[in-house]
Design a protein around this motif. Structure first.
Motif, PDB file in Angstrom:
ATOM      1  N   ILE A  95     -10.282  27.205  37.732  1.00 32.87           N
ATOM      2  CA  ILE A  95      -9.301  26.655  36.801  1.00 32.87           C
ATOM      3  C   ILE A  95      -8.465  25.640  37.576  1.00 32.87           C
ATOM      4  CG2 ILE A  95      -7.635  28.511  37.237  1.00 32.87           C
ATOM      5  CD1 ILE A  95      -6.941  28.385  34.217  1.00 32.87           C
ATOM      6  N   HIS A  96      -8.119  24.513  36.956  1.00 33.16           N
ATOM      7  CA  HIS A  96      -7.319  23.509  37.640  1.00 33.16           C
ATOM      8  C   HIS A  96      -5.855  23.948  37.643  1.00 33.16           C
ATOM      9  CE1 HIS A  96      -6.414  19.619  39.339  1.00 33.16           C
ATOM     10  NE2 HIS A  96      -5.325  19.613  38.568  1.00 33.16           N
ATOM     11  N   THR A 142      -0.374  24.817  34.560  1.00 32.08           N
ATOM     12  CA  THR A 142       0.674  23.901  35.018  1.00 32.08           C
ATOM     13  C   THR A 142       1.959  24.688  35.219  1.00 32.08           C
ATOM     14  OG1 THR A 142      -0.328  22.118  33.724  1.00 32.08           O
ATOM     15  CG2 THR A 142       1.912  21.758  34.518  1.00 32.08           C
ATOM     16  N   GLU A 180      -8.344  23.170  42.466  1.00 28.65           N
ATOM     17  CA  GLU A 180      -9.113  24.168  41.730  1.00 28.65           C
ATOM     18  C   GLU A 180      -8.879  25.549  42.330  1.00 28.65           C
ATOM     19  OE1 GLU A 180     -11.001  23.389  38.942  1.00 28.65           O
ATOM     20  OE2 GLU A 180      -9.986  21.476  39.258  1.00 28.65           O
ATOM     21  N   ASP A 186      -1.833  22.814  38.683  1.00 28.42           N
ATOM     22  CA  ASP A 186      -0.844  21.812  39.089  1.00 28.42           C
ATOM     23  C   ASP A 186       0.496  22.506  39.227  1.00 28.42           C
ATOM     24  OD1 ASP A 186      -2.239  19.239  39.051  1.00 28.42           O
ATOM     25  OD2 ASP A 186      -2.438  19.565  36.901  1.00 28.42           O
ATOM     26  N   ASP A 242      -8.591  25.854  30.793  1.00 25.80           N
ATOM     27  CA  ASP A 242      -9.130  25.182  31.982  1.00 25.80           C
ATOM     28  C   ASP A 242      -8.051  24.621  32.901  1.00 25.80           C
ATOM     29  OD1 ASP A 242      -8.232  23.248  30.262  1.00 25.80           O
ATOM     30  OD2 ASP A 242      -9.974  21.938  30.478  1.00 25.80           O
ATOM     31  N   CYS A 243      -6.762  24.916  32.622  1.00 28.91           N
ATOM     32  CA  CYS A 243      -5.687  24.299  33.395  1.00 28.91           C
ATOM     33  C   CYS A 243      -4.421  25.163  33.397  1.00 28.91           C
ATOM     34  CB  CYS A 243      -5.383  22.925  32.795  1.00 28.91           C
ATOM     35  SG  CYS A 243      -4.158  21.999  33.715  1.00 28.91           S
ATOM     36  N   ALA A 272      -2.084  20.393  43.658  1.00 28.82           N
ATOM     37  CA  ALA A 272      -3.072  20.122  42.609  1.00 28.82           C
ATOM     38  C   ALA A 272      -4.433  20.499  43.176  1.00 28.82           C
ATOM     39  CB  ALA A 272      -3.048  18.651  42.197  1.00 28.82           C
TER      40      ALA A 272
END
Length: 138
Positions: free
Chosen positions: A4-5, A77, A19, A7, A74-75, A17
């Protein structure tokens, strides 16, 4: 590999930032663990450390002074006024800031001053705890 990305962003800059396989962080109601394909979520986070398990198995730590977490499948933050990478935490600076917050608490005249000083003290205590946890791992 399923990742998962992630940040992590402070008011000044992007702190991290990359994976990750897994992210753990201090949610308002307790510790949160985020894996790839997690259900979308927005929540507040408390002061403490964000632990990011990288795709290669290594770990990255970022101290946050509270903030907001947004999760998409998928992200991830993390938005925080203050965020510091574990390797950049400075023990002496953290101890000095804690002493200053304790002094401010002693000299507080109003409830607002007391609340502000208590908040600063909580943030500094969390930063020192994050620093100790980081040092034990490295």
């Amino acid at each position: 590999m399923n990742t998962i990305h992630v940040d992590v962003v402070s008011a000044e800059e992007s702190i991290f930032a990359g994976e990750a396989r897994f992210v753990a962080l201090p949610g308002e109601a307790g510790e949160l663990g985020i894996l790839p394909k997690h259900t979308p979520l927005i929540t507040r986070i408390k002061p403490g450390s964000v632990r990011i398990e990288m795709a290669d198995g290594s770990e990255e730590f970022v101290f946050v002074a509270g903030g907001i977490l947004e999760v998409q499948p998928d992200c991830v933050t993390v938005l925080s006024d203050t965020a510091i990478r574990g390797k950049d935490l400075d023990d002496q600076k953290a101890q000095e800031a804690r002493a200053a917050a304790e002094e401010a608490l002693k000299n507080a005249k109003s409830e607002i001053d007391i609340a502000r000083a208590q908040s600063e003290l909580a943030i500094m205590a969390a930063q020192i705890a994050a620093l100790r946890k980081y040092r034990q791992k490295h």
